[in-house]
Design an enzyme around this catalytic site. Structure first.
Site, PDB file in Angstrom:
ATOM      1  N   HIS A  77      30.362  46.995  -0.596  1.00  0.00           N
ATOM      2  CA  HIS A  77      29.994  47.623   0.671  1.00  0.00           C
ATOM      3  C   HIS A  77      30.895  47.170   1.803  1.00  0.00           C
ATOM      4  O   HIS A  77      31.362  46.029   1.844  1.00  0.00           O
ATOM      5  CB  HIS A  77      28.514  47.414   0.996  1.00  0.00           C
ATOM      6  CG  HIS A  77      28.071  46.002   1.233  1.00  0.00           C
ATOM      7  ND1 HIS A  77      28.141  45.400   2.468  1.00  0.00           N
ATOM      8  CD2 HIS A  77      27.523  45.080   0.399  1.00  0.00           C
ATOM      9  CE1 HIS A  77      27.649  44.166   2.384  1.00  0.00           C
ATOM     10  NE2 HIS A  77      27.270  43.945   1.143  1.00  0.00           N
ATOM     11  N   ASP A  79      30.113  47.361   5.201  1.00  0.00           N
ATOM     12  CA  ASP A  79      29.488  46.832   6.403  1.00  0.00           C
ATOM     13  C   ASP A  79      29.194  45.346   6.272  1.00  0.00           C
ATOM     14  O   ASP A  79      29.082  44.802   5.172  1.00  0.00           O
ATOM     15  CB  ASP A  79      28.202  47.592   6.736  1.00  0.00           C
ATOM     16  CG  ASP A  79      27.117  47.421   5.674  1.00  0.00           C
ATOM     17  OD1 ASP A  79      27.445  47.511   4.464  1.00  0.00           O
ATOM     18  OD2 ASP A  79      25.943  47.205   6.034  1.00  0.00           O
ATOM     19  N   ASP A 139      30.754  38.797   2.782  1.00  0.00           N
ATOM     20  CA  ASP A 139      29.705  39.690   2.288  1.00  0.00           C
ATOM     21  C   ASP A 139      29.851  41.018   3.036  1.00  0.00           C
ATOM     22  O   ASP A 139      29.324  41.174   4.127  1.00  0.00           O
ATOM     23  CB  ASP A 139      28.335  39.060   2.536  1.00  0.00           C
ATOM     24  CG  ASP A 139      27.177  39.924   2.080  1.00  0.00           C
ATOM     25  OD1 ASP A 139      27.416  40.902   1.342  1.00  0.00           O
ATOM     26  OD2 ASP A 139      26.038  39.639   2.483  1.00  0.00           O
ATOM     27  N   GLU A 172      24.968  49.023   3.607  1.00  0.00           N
ATOM     28  CA  GLU A 172      24.184  48.314   2.592  1.00  0.00           C
ATOM     29  C   GLU A 172      23.277  47.274   3.220  1.00  0.00           C
ATOM     30  O   GLU A 172      22.144  47.070   2.763  1.00  0.00           O
ATOM     31  CB  GLU A 172      25.129  47.653   1.583  1.00  0.00           C
ATOM     32  CG  GLU A 172      24.441  47.058   0.355  1.00  0.00           C
ATOM     33  CD  GLU A 172      23.979  45.608   0.521  1.00  0.00           C
ATOM     34  OE1 GLU A 172      23.269  45.100  -0.366  1.00  0.00           O
ATOM     35  OE2 GLU A 172      24.345  44.979   1.548  1.00  0.00           O
ATOM     36  N   GLU A 173      23.754  46.619   4.274  1.00  0.00           N
ATOM     37  CA  GLU A 173      22.987  45.539   4.880  1.00  0.00           C
ATOM     38  C   GLU A 173      21.696  46.020   5.538  1.00  0.00           C
ATOM     39  O   GLU A 173      20.796  45.218   5.784  1.00  0.00           O
ATOM     40  CB  GLU A 173      23.844  44.798   5.914  1.00  0.00           C
ATOM     41  CG  GLU A 173      25.053  44.073   5.350  1.00  0.00           C
ATOM     42  CD  GLU A 173      24.688  42.861   4.515  1.00  0.00           C
ATOM     43  OE1 GLU A 173      23.485  42.580   4.335  1.00  0.00           O
ATOM     44  OE2 GLU A 173      25.605  42.198   4.022  1.00  0.00           O
ATOM     45  N   ASP A 195      29.045  41.967  -5.256  1.00  0.00           N
ATOM     46  CA  ASP A 195      28.336  41.626  -4.015  1.00  0.00           C
ATOM     47  C   ASP A 195      27.497  40.371  -4.194  1.00  0.00           C
ATOM     48  O   ASP A 195      26.495  40.182  -3.520  1.00  0.00           O
ATOM     49  CB  ASP A 195      27.451  42.815  -3.597  1.00  0.00           C
ATOM     50  CG  ASP A 195      26.860  42.663  -2.205  1.00  0.00           C
ATOM     51  OD1 ASP A 195      27.414  41.879  -1.411  1.00  0.00           O
ATOM     52  OD2 ASP A 195      25.842  43.316  -1.923  1.00  0.00           O
ATOM     53  N   HIS A 377      25.772  35.897   5.894  1.00  0.00           N
ATOM     54  CA  HIS A 377      24.953  36.221   7.069  1.00  0.00           C
ATOM     55  C   HIS A 377      24.886  35.064   8.064  1.00  0.00           C
ATOM     56  O   HIS A 377      23.930  34.962   8.819  1.00  0.00           O
ATOM     57  CB  HIS A 377      23.525  36.626   6.671  1.00  0.00           C
ATOM     58  CG  HIS A 377      23.438  37.854   5.850  1.00  0.00           C
ATOM     59  ND1 HIS A 377      22.248  38.524   5.624  1.00  0.00           N
ATOM     60  CD2 HIS A 377      24.380  38.579   5.196  1.00  0.00           C
ATOM     61  CE1 HIS A 377      22.467  39.576   4.860  1.00  0.00           C
ATOM     62  NE2 HIS A 377      23.760  39.628   4.588  1.00  0.00           N
TER      63      HIS A 377
END
Length: 403
Positions: A77, A79, A139, A172-173, A195, A377
């Site tokens: 992903h 994002d 990520d 995705e997030e 991922d 994150h």
């Protein structure tokens, strides 16, 4: 280009998603990155690379050199998590990490083996960290870079292989990564989302997930004459929360243990809304959790003559294990690819979800592969370059050996 070069190029472009947005993708920066990826893919020889202008999904193909039974896909992903700043990233490159404390710029934050024990495994390796003011974007730009470089090297090496499909998704997030994914057009028999975390991870279990909304309508009166008349919606909402098992919350659970999570609460005397997340790896326990919430709602409405509470439950995604284990050769192919690159595979139950969970139920079995990223994150996020290089080689091996 090397994995390092591609990764640093990708993280130089902010692409955070925004759950409050109603557009697709949720931010324009993701389409900017998508267009950049298409240019990169075409430059390395992926002639059919394109971005769906409506959805922001990016697709491409490495054509087969010989007929094979399966077409294999790799997905990551674009994002990054929107809850931590993700623009103007200033990576730090730590060559031959010495095992000590790593200051993150002048932010006052640091990485230390005392608080991050995984660092002890990376002595002598190259780490790419943040400067403490933003997340890194590993990520999942680590996954994007690994797929792109693997594809480039496969095209250059010319070894026999089947068809390889690539896809890069937005949002995705915020749980929308698979909303507009063209499974039929993608054309893979199975795929891997890239991922995950530490080297060797190959995960195929995740939570069954649902969201729930509790709406409580109260009765507001002047406090001086409220006796027998006022129904305080906030207090009723709190009473409802107290009916749920205290120990089944994220802060008290681990592994395959499920939970109820109060995600947000807003209200006043007249009206309160509580948003919940419901999670469990076990399908039966997942159903019981949803039923318990319904029973608690019925109890509240029976207790109060105004019947103040409305409960809405909506399933989000399911445990992909149910779709992957019947096709164990998907796991076995990747496990062997890891071992051929000196890596022993391991699997853990994912306490969350991936695009692959949704895609597995849409006909594309899709376990999750590691990326070499840590502390996602967060401002202390980092990647291990040597692990990223190895994962790139694992992807290549998986394509070469796929039937």
């Amino acid at each position: 280009m090397s994995v390092k070069e591609v990764f640093l190029d990708l993280v130089s472009m902010g692409s955070g998603s925004d759950e409050t947005s109603e557009t697709t993708p949720s931010t324009s920066s993701q389409k900017v990155l998508g267009a950049h990826l298409v240019e990169h893919m075409k430059a390395i020889g992926i002639a059919d690379a394109y971005m769906d202008e409506e959805t922001g999904c990016v697709y491409g193909t490495v054509p087969a050199t010989e007929p094979r039974k399966n077409t294999v896909g790799f997905i990551a992903h674009m994002d990054t998590y929107g809850g931590v700043p993700g623009d103007n990233i200033k990576p730090q490159i730590i060559e031959q990490y010495d095992g000590g404390v790593i200051p993150l710029g002048t932010s006052g934050l640091s990485l230390s083996p005392e608080t991050d024990p995984a660092l002890q495994r990376h002595v002598g390796k190259t780490l790419i960290t943040t400067d403490g003011t933003t997340l890194l974007g590993g990520d999942d730009k680590a996954g994007v870079a690994e797929i792109l470089v693997a594809a480039e090297e496969i095209l250059k090496e010319g070894k026999p292989h089947g068809t390889m499909k690539l896809a890069f998704t937005p949002d995705e997030e915020i749980g929308r990564g698979a909303d507009h994914f063209d499974v039929a057009g993608f054309g893979a028999d199975y795929a891997y989302t890239v991922d995950g975390g530490s080297l060797g991870g190959l995960d195929y279990e995740n939570f069954n997930a649902a969201s729930a909304k509790v709406e409580v309508t109260g009765v507001s009166t002047h406090t001086g004459g409220a006796k027998g008349r006022m129904v305080n919606s906030m207090k009723v909402a709190m009473e409802y929360c107290d009916l749920l098992p205290k120990g089944q919350a994220p802060e008290y659970t681990e592994g395959r243990e499920g939970f109820f999570h109060v995600d947000s609460i807003q209200g006043n005397v007249e009206y309160t809304v509580v948003q919940f997340l419901i999670r469990d790896h076990d399908k039966d326990l997942f159903q019981r959790k949803k039923e318990l919430m319904k029973q608690a709602a019925a109890y509240i409405n029976e207790k109060y003559p105004t019947h103040p509470l409305t409960l809405t439950v909506e399933d989000s995604y399911y445990n992909m294990k149910e779709k992957i284990l019947p096709q164990k050769e998907i796991l076995e192919n990747m496990e062997q690819a890891m071992r051929e690159n000196g890596v022993e595979p391991h699997s853990e139950p994912v306490r969350g979800g991936t695009d692959g969970a949704r895609l597995s139920y849409e006909g594309l079995p899709c376990p999750n592969l590691c990326t070499g990223g840590y502390n996602a994150h967060s401002r202390t996020e980092y990647v291990v370059l040597e692990e990223m290089e190895t994962i790139k080689d694992i992807i290549k091996t998986a394509i070469y050996r796929a039937e």
